[in-house]
Enzyme design. Structure first.
Site, PDB file in Angstrom:
ATOM      1  N   CYS A  85       0.891  -1.160   0.000  1.00  0.00           N
ATOM      2  CA  CYS A  85       0.000   0.000   0.000  1.00  0.00           C
ATOM      3  C   CYS A  85       0.921   1.199   0.000  1.00  0.00           C
ATOM      4  O   CYS A  85       1.557   1.496   1.003  1.00  0.00           O
ATOM      5  CB  CYS A  85      -0.912   0.031   1.225  1.00  0.00           C
ATOM      6  SG  CYS A  85      -1.890   1.555   1.253  1.00  0.00           S
ATOM      7  N   CYS A 101      -0.597   4.173   2.447  1.00  0.00           N
ATOM      8  CA  CYS A 101      -0.607   4.048   3.908  1.00  0.00           C
ATOM      9  C   CYS A 101      -0.327   2.602   4.274  1.00  0.00           C
ATOM     10  O   CYS A 101       0.794   2.140   4.142  1.00  0.00           O
ATOM     11  CB  CYS A 101      -1.910   4.559   4.497  1.00  0.00           C
ATOM     12  SG  CYS A 101      -3.399   4.018   3.632  1.00  0.00           S
ATOM     13  N   SER A 102      -1.315   1.861   4.724  1.00  0.00           N
ATOM     14  CA  SER A 102      -1.023   0.496   5.150  1.00  0.00           C
ATOM     15  C   SER A 102      -2.217  -0.423   4.915  1.00  0.00           C
ATOM     16  O   SER A 102      -2.454  -1.338   5.686  1.00  0.00           O
ATOM     17  CB  SER A 102      -0.639   0.483   6.630  1.00  0.00           C
ATOM     18  OG  SER A 102      -1.689   1.047   7.394  1.00  0.00           O
ATOM     19  N   CYS A 103      -3.003  -0.175   3.861  1.00  0.00           N
ATOM     20  CA  CYS A 103      -4.151  -1.026   3.572  1.00  0.00           C
ATOM     21  C   CYS A 103      -3.664  -2.472   3.391  1.00  0.00           C
ATOM     22  O   CYS A 103      -2.669  -2.711   2.714  1.00  0.00           O
ATOM     23  CB  CYS A 103      -4.867  -0.551   2.317  1.00  0.00           C
ATOM     24  SG  CYS A 103      -5.488   1.128   2.493  1.00  0.00           S
TER      25      CYS A 103
HETATM   26 FE    FE Z   1      -3.363   2.044   2.852  1.00  0.00          FE
END
Ligand code: FE
Length: 201
Positions: free
Chosen positions: A105, A108-110
């Protein structure tokens, strides 16, 4: 002089902010701290890569399921009882002898929580997020995965709406194994694409 021992009361800035928010919200009666604990426990202990491993093992064992997973991963994964939060759609990307898939991602951190649980720290780190896209082959090398030059690497950028599960290739010598035995071979990293599934021969 180095300062090497840990203090319990030293939080990193993000943890400190989270704790401050949690405290304010519970003091105002807006959240139940017990409910937060349940959610954290669920994602730490009950929902994890073992869920994704079941999906992969079933796809390896059942061609009809694999086809369904390819065409409608959200439904095929839900059928095993693994459901994400509303609005979260899944796509399964299958490794082949020609193509290796890898998930990141960049924003961000999906991450596909319903099948992999909480993301590892490196997945959320800026170096992984930028380098996975720019230089996936070198990043894979650092994970101990050396792919021959003729294998194409496809990098999939997750979003809040669409998350990816890599279906690694089944090891050649895994014929005849039960789904349980197959699931035990499937690692978290192999489903992110930073690992491959091997089997001692
Ligand atoms: Fe994300």
């Amino acid at each position: 002089m180095t300062h090497s021992h840990d203090h319990d009361n030293e939080l990193d800035p993000m943890d400190a902010r989270v704790r401050a928010l949690e405290t304010i919200l519970s003091q105002k009666g807006l959240i139940d701290p017990g409910a937060i604990d349940v959610i954290v426990d669920t994602y730490q202990n009950k929902i994890g890569p073992q869920n994704g491993a079941r999906v992969v093992a079933k796809a390896w064992s059942d061609d009809a399921y694999a086809t369904w997973l390819k065409e409608d991963a959200t439904a095929a994964i839900s059928s095993l009882g693994f459901t994400g939060r509303q609005g979260e759609h899944m796509r399964a990307v299958f490794n082949t002898p020609q193509t290796h898939n890898m998930v990141v991602c960049t924003l961000c951190s999906c991450y596909p929580w319903s099948v992999l649980g909480l993301p590892p720290v490196w997945y959320k780190s800026p170096p992984y997020r930028s380098r996975a896209v720019i230089d996936p082959r070198d990043v894979l090398e650092e994970f101990g995965v050396t792919l021959s030059k003729d294998i194409n690497i496809r990098v999939w950028d997750s979003t809040a709406e669409l998350r990816y599960l890599v279906v690694p290739m089944r090891p050649d010598n895994a014929q005849g194994l039960s789904e349980d035995a197959l699931a035990a071979l499937v690692t978290r990293d192999s489903m992110i694409g930073t690992g491959i599934v091997g089997m001692a021969s």
